[in-house]
Design an enzyme around this catalytic site. Sequence first.
Site, PDB file in Angstrom:
ATOM      1  N   LYS A 183       0.875  -1.178   0.000  1.00 48.52           N
ATOM      2  CA  LYS A 183       0.000   0.000   0.000  1.00 48.52           C
ATOM      3  C   LYS A 183       0.907   1.220   0.000  1.00 48.52           C
ATOM      4  O   LYS A 183       1.491   1.589   1.014  1.00 48.52           O
ATOM      5  CB  LYS A 183      -0.910   0.051   1.220  1.00 48.52           C
ATOM      6  CG  LYS A 183      -2.016   1.079   0.987  1.00 48.52           C
ATOM      7  CD  LYS A 183      -2.454   1.820   2.213  1.00 48.52           C
ATOM      8  CE  LYS A 183      -1.657   3.015   2.563  1.00 48.52           C
ATOM      9  NZ  LYS A 183      -1.784   4.191   1.698  1.00 48.52           N
ATOM     10  N   GLU A 393      10.428  16.245  14.722  1.00 46.69           N
ATOM     11  CA  GLU A 393      10.693  16.115  13.290  1.00 46.69           C
ATOM     12  C   GLU A 393       9.865  17.158  12.544  1.00 46.69           C
ATOM     13  O   GLU A 393       8.643  17.196  12.688  1.00 46.69           O
ATOM     14  CB  GLU A 393      10.309  14.710  12.828  1.00 46.69           C
ATOM     15  CG  GLU A 393      10.661  14.445  11.385  1.00 46.69           C
ATOM     16  CD  GLU A 393      10.272  13.043  10.924  1.00 46.69           C
ATOM     17  OE1 GLU A 393       9.110  12.641  11.114  1.00 46.69           O
ATOM     18  OE2 GLU A 393      11.137  12.359  10.348  1.00 46.69           O
TER      19      GLU A 393
HETATM   20  P1  NAD Z   1       2.580   8.414   7.449  1.00 47.29           P
HETATM   21  O1  NAD Z   1       2.961   7.651   8.676  1.00 47.29           O
HETATM   22  O2  NAD Z   1       1.503   9.412   7.549  1.00 47.29           O
HETATM   23  O3  NAD Z   1       2.115   7.390   6.300  1.00 47.29           O
HETATM   24  C1  NAD Z   1       2.937   6.323   5.896  1.00 47.29           C
HETATM   25  C2  NAD Z   1       2.053   5.265   5.250  1.00 47.29           C
HETATM   26  O4  NAD Z   1       1.193   4.715   6.257  1.00 47.29           O
HETATM   27  C3  NAD Z   1       1.139   5.794   4.144  1.00 47.29           C
HETATM   28  O5  NAD Z   1       1.057   4.858   3.108  1.00 47.29           O
HETATM   29  C4  NAD Z   1      -0.189   5.933   4.863  1.00 47.29           C
HETATM   30  O6  NAD Z   1      -1.306   5.879   4.004  1.00 47.29           O
HETATM   31  C5  NAD Z   1      -0.143   4.735   5.789  1.00 47.29           C
HETATM   32  N1  NAD Z   1      -1.051   4.805   6.941  1.00 47.29           N
HETATM   33  C6  NAD Z   1      -1.608   5.916   7.491  1.00 47.29           C
HETATM   34  N2  NAD Z   1      -2.413   5.561   8.527  1.00 47.29           N
HETATM   35  C7  NAD Z   1      -2.347   4.209   8.632  1.00 47.29           C
HETATM   36  C8  NAD Z   1      -2.940   3.253   9.518  1.00 47.29           C
HETATM   37  N3  NAD Z   1      -3.746   3.611  10.494  1.00 47.29           N
HETATM   38  N4  NAD Z   1      -2.629   1.945   9.337  1.00 47.29           N
HETATM   39  C9  NAD Z   1      -1.783   1.556   8.371  1.00 47.29           C
HETATM   40  N5  NAD Z   1      -1.213   2.417   7.498  1.00 47.29           N
HETATM   41  C10 NAD Z   1      -1.475   3.730   7.631  1.00 47.29           C
HETATM   42  O7  NAD Z   1       3.932   9.025   6.888  1.00 47.29           O
HETATM   43  P2  NAD Z   1       4.125  10.006   5.645  1.00 47.29           P
HETATM   44  O8  NAD Z   1       3.584  11.338   6.028  1.00 47.29           O
HETATM   45  O9  NAD Z   1       3.627   9.345   4.416  1.00 47.29           O
HETATM   46  O10 NAD Z   1       5.730  10.055   5.552  1.00 47.29           O
HETATM   47  C11 NAD Z   1       6.513  10.850   6.363  1.00 47.29           C
HETATM   48  C12 NAD Z   1       7.041  10.075   7.571  1.00 47.29           C
HETATM   49  O11 NAD Z   1       7.715   8.902   7.145  1.00 47.29           O
HETATM   50  C13 NAD Z   1       8.075  10.862   8.362  1.00 47.29           C
HETATM   51  O12 NAD Z   1       7.842  10.726   9.740  1.00 47.29           O
HETATM   52  C14 NAD Z   1       9.389  10.188   7.991  1.00 47.29           C
HETATM   53  O13 NAD Z   1      10.414  10.339   8.933  1.00 47.29           O
HETATM   54  C15 NAD Z   1       8.984   8.781   7.807  1.00 47.29           C
HETATM   55  N6  NAD Z   1       9.959   8.083   6.961  1.00 47.29           N
HETATM   56  C16 NAD Z   1      10.815   7.170   7.524  1.00 47.29           C
HETATM   57  C17 NAD Z   1      11.774   6.543   6.742  1.00 47.29           C
HETATM   58  C18 NAD Z   1      12.753   5.550   7.321  1.00 47.29           C
HETATM   59  O14 NAD Z   1      13.389   4.827   6.566  1.00 47.29           O
HETATM   60  N7  NAD Z   1      12.894   5.478   8.635  1.00 47.29           N
HETATM   61  C19 NAD Z   1      11.851   6.826   5.383  1.00 47.29           C
HETATM   62  C20 NAD Z   1      10.973   7.763   4.849  1.00 47.29           C
HETATM   63  C21 NAD Z   1      10.013   8.381   5.640  1.00 47.29           C
END
Ligand code: NAD
Length: 501
Positions: A183, A393
Amino acid sequence: MTAPVTGRPVRSYGVFIDGAEVQPSEEFIARENPGTKEVVARFTHGGLDQAQAAVAAARRAFDQGDWPNRSGQERAAVLRTLASLIRRDQETLARIDAEESGKPIRLARADVATGIALTEYAAALAVTSHGQVHTNLGEGFTGLVTREPCGVVAMITPWNFPLLLLMQKLPFALAAGCTAVCKPSELTSGSTLEIAKLAAEAGLPSGVFNVVTGPGSTVGHHLAQSGDVDVLSFTGSTAVGRSVVEASAGNLKRLSLELGGKAASVVFPDADLEDAVDGVLFAVLFNQGECCVSGARLLVHQDVADRFVQALVDRVSTLRVGAPLDEDADIGALIHAAHLDKVLASVDAARTEGARVVAGGTRLTSDGLDAGYFMAPTIIDQVSPTSRLFHEEVFGPVLAISRFRTEDEAVELANAVDYGLANSVWSKNIDTALALGRRLRSGTVWVNTTIDGAPQLPGGGVKSSGYGREMGQAGFEEFTEVKTVQIRSGKRTPFFRGGAQ
Ligand code: NAD
């Protein structure tokens, strides 16, 4: 997202289940280019039915299909073909990621190149991975320690590196013999769906890789809680990471969590300061700062702090902020309006807490940037280690500077945040480099470089940045289960005495 569709045709995608694209539904998620506000793509608003169908397809492909039992050579051949197809389509893929995420096209091309390298490396792992045989356990006793594919892997990915973060997972899971459902972020699903089509073209059997687009709260939640998913590999925010841990408890599935970060660049007086200026700015401005390993904090030694900060300010004024398809852009657009507002608010909050904004701090609207969500690269000095900016962050082009006097103080400040994904050290003193390499609590420590890497080198976090590793041998092993087979040969020595003749 109601902007009129202008210019190029809009890409329309269905979901990808059991080897075929299921035609787009009536209900779409429209995606606009955050640099121009033109609608560039429409993704199917997938729901529970599609998520269930995708998991069922991956389950069937694992339990009844031949992918898990194919030889490493055969799996590697498919992965190598996939790598060559990604190379064939690299410009299209880069353009899709740039348009949907707002990143500069040059960066998107580099993401695709890394995706190819990861796929080729995973192909090599498919061939070379093997178990152990223990033959020194005593007469007639042989032990086999094997690695088997874990089963069905759910992959949930964020919007900042749509293709690259998928390729940190998918080729490794496929190399291990797993099947998968992804997803992607609802904002940037295009390249993941293109990869699914390329994987099918490369000969990946139906059902081995499925993609369902849609909201995290339904599609993502189903993947996290499904009893038919064996492993959940999640990349995203720490807040959502916590919710998927709870949702996954039903079948105690294995988790790998790549979450948020607040990395520090630590600059010592004995660094090559010219290199360090370039490195510190690269660390914080790479991908507009929308990067989990972004060097969002600078810890600089008091003795060089004033001239170092001045050099940063001078240099940052030469950088070019531009639209995603602008070949000369160093920094692109932020992902959407709400995120831009949040990043600007964090700058205001820092001002209120007494920090000094010495560069940027504002939205950019001149020179043709008025249509998009652009922000001036921002440098904030005198940031207190007790302030929110030091700890939280921001995920934008905002550098928070604090000063230190001793190595101990630098380590204490670097480790003072909840996150532990990465840190960078700038020093030409080998003792300092090695000491900080040991003492910094993060999954990666870079020395005289930053946001660097190679397919062989694992990445991941400690503390609130998550657990599990991606890439390298360790990343491959996340998708394997160790099994021990213990074999006794010859006549068994009886254990029970009762009835002995
Ligand atoms: P997010 O956590 O909002 O979303 C990530 C994914 O999770 C999306 O596909 C989203 O649709 C899904 N999601 C949202 N709610 C969910 C739920 N309840 N259950 C399951 N899936 C759900 O993150 P974002 O805004 O897309 O990305 C930014 C964040 O990602 C930042 O905090 C960043 O640090 C982190 N990030 C981490 C890494 C790493 O390797 N550690 C890499 C890139 C980004």
